[in-house]
Design an enzyme around this catalytic site. Structure first.
Site, PDB file in Angstrom:
ATOM      1  N   HIS A 167      -5.498  -5.418  15.424  1.00 50.22           N
ATOM      2  CA  HIS A 167      -4.583  -5.205  14.280  1.00 50.22           C
ATOM      3  C   HIS A 167      -3.372  -4.386  14.754  1.00 50.22           C
ATOM      4  O   HIS A 167      -2.995  -3.370  14.154  1.00 50.22           O
ATOM      5  CB  HIS A 167      -5.288  -4.511  13.109  1.00 50.22           C
ATOM      6  CG  HIS A 167      -4.626  -4.763  11.786  1.00 50.22           C
ATOM      7  ND1 HIS A 167      -5.315  -4.974  10.617  1.00 50.22           N
ATOM      8  CD2 HIS A 167      -3.308  -4.862  11.447  1.00 50.22           C
ATOM      9  CE1 HIS A 167      -4.466  -5.164   9.627  1.00 50.22           C
ATOM     10  NE2 HIS A 167      -3.229  -5.100  10.101  1.00 50.22           N
TER      11      HIS A 167
ATOM     12  N   GLU B  14     -13.068  -4.982  10.200  1.00 51.63           N
ATOM     13  CA  GLU B  14     -12.274  -4.171  11.142  1.00 51.63           C
ATOM     14  C   GLU B  14     -12.716  -2.710  11.059  1.00 51.63           C
ATOM     15  O   GLU B  14     -12.740  -2.160   9.956  1.00 51.63           O
ATOM     16  CB  GLU B  14     -10.783  -4.269  10.810  1.00 51.63           C
ATOM     17  CG  GLU B  14     -10.209  -5.652  11.029  1.00 51.63           C
ATOM     18  CD  GLU B  14      -8.711  -5.732  10.697  1.00 51.63           C
ATOM     19  OE1 GLU B  14      -8.089  -4.687  10.432  1.00 51.63           O
ATOM     20  OE2 GLU B  14      -8.184  -6.848  10.691  1.00 51.63           O
TER      21      GLU B  14
HETATM   22  P1  NAD Z   1       6.422 -12.311   2.838  1.00 49.95           P
HETATM   23  O1  NAD Z   1       6.056 -11.861   1.467  1.00 49.95           O
HETATM   24  O2  NAD Z   1       7.830 -12.193   3.293  1.00 49.95           O
HETATM   25  O3  NAD Z   1       5.973 -13.843   3.038  1.00 49.95           O
HETATM   26  C1  NAD Z   1       4.753 -14.361   2.603  1.00 49.95           C
HETATM   27  C2  NAD Z   1       4.998 -15.841   2.330  1.00 49.95           C
HETATM   28  O4  NAD Z   1       3.736 -16.448   2.032  1.00 49.95           O
HETATM   29  C3  NAD Z   1       5.911 -16.085   1.126  1.00 49.95           C
HETATM   30  O5  NAD Z   1       7.002 -16.925   1.499  1.00 49.95           O
HETATM   31  C4  NAD Z   1       5.000 -16.780   0.119  1.00 49.95           C
HETATM   32  O6  NAD Z   1       5.704 -17.751  -0.657  1.00 49.95           O
HETATM   33  C5  NAD Z   1       3.989 -17.438   1.040  1.00 49.95           C
HETATM   34  N1  NAD Z   1       2.724 -17.789   0.418  1.00 49.95           N
HETATM   35  C6  NAD Z   1       2.030 -17.124  -0.543  1.00 49.95           C
HETATM   36  N2  NAD Z   1       0.892 -17.803  -0.825  1.00 49.95           N
HETATM   37  C7  NAD Z   1       0.870 -18.900  -0.023  1.00 49.95           C
HETATM   38  C8  NAD Z   1      -0.047 -19.970   0.172  1.00 49.95           C
HETATM   39  N3  NAD Z   1      -1.176 -20.065  -0.559  1.00 49.95           N
HETATM   40  N4  NAD Z   1       0.246 -20.914   1.088  1.00 49.95           N
HETATM   41  C9  NAD Z   1       1.385 -20.841   1.833  1.00 49.95           C
HETATM   42  N5  NAD Z   1       2.307 -19.878   1.672  1.00 49.95           N
HETATM   43  C10 NAD Z   1       2.036 -18.899   0.775  1.00 49.95           C
HETATM   44  O7  NAD Z   1       5.433 -11.524   3.809  1.00 49.95           O
HETATM   45  P2  NAD Z   1       5.593 -11.310   5.376  1.00 49.95           P
HETATM   46  O8  NAD Z   1       6.426 -10.109   5.644  1.00 49.95           O
HETATM   47  O9  NAD Z   1       5.972 -12.602   6.023  1.00 49.95           O
HETATM   48  O10 NAD Z   1       4.096 -10.898   5.766  1.00 49.95           O
HETATM   49  C11 NAD Z   1       3.030 -11.835   5.671  1.00 49.95           C
HETATM   50  C12 NAD Z   1       1.709 -11.094   5.793  1.00 49.95           C
HETATM   51  O11 NAD Z   1       1.580 -10.561   7.109  1.00 49.95           O
HETATM   52  C13 NAD Z   1       1.588  -9.856   4.902  1.00 49.95           C
HETATM   53  O12 NAD Z   1       1.154 -10.193   3.591  1.00 49.95           O
HETATM   54  C14 NAD Z   1       0.585  -8.994   5.621  1.00 49.95           C
HETATM   55  O13 NAD Z   1      -0.704  -9.204   5.106  1.00 49.95           O
HETATM   56  C15 NAD Z   1       0.631  -9.509   7.051  1.00 49.95           C
HETATM   57  N6  NAD Z   1       1.031  -8.460   7.995  1.00 49.95           N
HETATM   58  C16 NAD Z   1       0.192  -8.147   9.011  1.00 49.95           C
HETATM   59  C17 NAD Z   1       0.556  -7.156   9.929  1.00 49.95           C
HETATM   60  C18 NAD Z   1      -0.307  -6.806  11.105  1.00 49.95           C
HETATM   61  O14 NAD Z   1      -0.241  -5.686  11.598  1.00 49.95           O
HETATM   62  N7  NAD Z   1      -1.101  -7.708  11.631  1.00 49.95           N
HETATM   63  C19 NAD Z   1       1.756  -6.459   9.759  1.00 49.95           C
HETATM   64  C20 NAD Z   1       2.597  -6.821   8.718  1.00 49.95           C
HETATM   65  C21 NAD Z   1       2.229  -7.829   7.839  1.00 49.95           C
END
Ligand code: NAD
Length: 328
Positions: A283, A262
């Site tokens: 993004h 990116e």
């Molecule tokens: P969160 O911590 O609430 O949820 C993440 C979930 O993933 C948890 O329930 C965890 O148990 C699960 N997990 C971990 N490892 C795993 C695996 N190997 N297989 C399946 N499940 C697994 O996080 P969230 O708020 O839901 O955010 C998720 C991700 O989204 C963040 O880590 C971030 O990287 C990404 N994000 C991207 C943007 C964007 O602008 N595109 C913005 C915010 C967040």
């Protein structure tokens, strides 16, 4: 006096009035920086958006008690090194949850209905040709949606799609089957979610364990009509394997807000596929005016706690025995 230092100020958060007020109210000065390491070395609290904090950078911090990553993901901070150094690491865990869930659901719907491709065809004057050409669409209610990672965002996507009548499958090894069922989602092992889903949407954090979670072997489990959606982190998906799977017709499509590189170069291999098959957004899933407002307040709350020597609610390295920060 303690110093709160923003190493890479973001235009959209300028002039950081809410964060600055929080620092001043807690008795700290607030400095907007320029990614200049010498200033950072003596800061007590550091805010970072893109600047990575690896073990060597962390070892150079002389007074730091807290690093605040200005977003949900904190894969850019070496948590083990920070924890060993007694530094609290915080993220901004909730500010954009509805926005990213909206964006993932929108990508799923827009892909299924070929919205971007139809729009392009109409603008090119190909109204009738596009109307006649597109025969492969499926009714959304007839589709099975597989959600990998059922945290805040993943469960938000499940909630948004349920009213469309889709069958929703999910995989999250850190939740019990009962917790997953309570979300209206059918819990299954990862391989079964990949095999049975028409859409697979990724909502897991990027960690060493999830790097290239979707590789050639896992793509091979997906069905040839399936679409992969990624709004989490680019490196969850092996891009070369994804391009090869699309090229060979082993999966139908991809809708991606995040990429391994990116911003992508001008000749990214995913550009070879038209917008029926590949949808790309920059993004931008977290973006909204409301998210921006909430981000200011989440950052301010962590600044307040760290400057006052309290444990912030948004701490991610719970094991840390923080310098100047009493355990709860
Ligand atoms: P969160 O911590 O609430 O949820 C993440 C979930 O993933 C948890 O329930 C965890 O148990 C699960 N997990 C971990 N490892 C795993 C695996 N190997 N297989 C399946 N499940 C697994 O996080 P969230 O708020 O839901 O955010 C998720 C991700 O989204 C963040 O880590 C971030 O990287 C990404 N994000 C991207 C943007 C964007 O602008 N595109 C913005 C915010 C967040």
């Amino acid at each position: 006096m303690a110093t709160v230092y923003v190493i890479d100020p973001l235009d959209r958060l300028m002039p950081y009035t809410i964060e600055r007020d929080a620092a001043h109210a807690a008795g700290a000065e607030f400095v907007l920086g320029d990614a200049n390491a010498p200033h950072m070395r003596d800061a007590d609290v550091i805010l970072t958006y893109l600047v990575p904090f690896d073990a060597a950078t962390i070892a150079g911090l002389r007074r730091c008690r807290g690093i605040i990553r200005c977003g949900v993901g904190y894969d850019s901070v070496d948590l083990a090194a920070a924890t060993a150094a007694g530094i609290v690491v915080c993220n901004a865990p909730t500010y954009c949850v509805p926005d990213v869930a909206d964006h993932a659901a929108s990508l799923i719907l827009a892909s299924a209905r070929r919205i971007a491709w139809f729009d392009g065809a109409v603008r090119r004057g190909a109204w009738q040709a596009a109307h006649d050409a597109e025969r492969g669409m499926r009714r959304i209610a007839a589709q099975t949606i597989g959600i990998i990672g059922l945290g805040r965002i993943g469960r938000g996507v499940a909630q948004r799609l349920a009213p469309f009548g889709c069958r929703v499958l999910g995989h999250d090894p850190y939740l019990s089957d009962d917790q997953v069922r309570a979300m209206g989602v059918t819990p299954l092992p990862l391989a079964d979610v990949l095999r049975q889903s028409d859409v697979v949407s990724l909502h897991v954090p990027l960690t060493p364990a999830t790097y290239h979670l979707i590789d050639a072997n896992r793509l091979a489990l997906m069905n040839p009509d399936a679409t992969l959606v990624n709004t989490s982190r680019g490196p969850l998906v092996d891009t070369a394997a994804l391009v090869a799977a699309l090229d060979a017709g082993r999966i139908f499509g991809a809708a991606l807000d995040v990429l391994e590189d990116e911003p992508p170069g001008i000749a990214h291999p995913l550009y070879a596929f038209d917008s029926r098959r590949v949808l790309l957004t920059p993004h931008a899933a977290a973006s909204s005016r409301e998210a921006q407002h909430d981000l200011h307040h989440e950052l301010a709350a962590s600044i307040d706690a760290l400057v006052r020597g309290q444990r912030p609610a948004a701490i991610v390295n719970h094991a840390v025995i923080a310098r100047n920060t009493p355990a709860r």
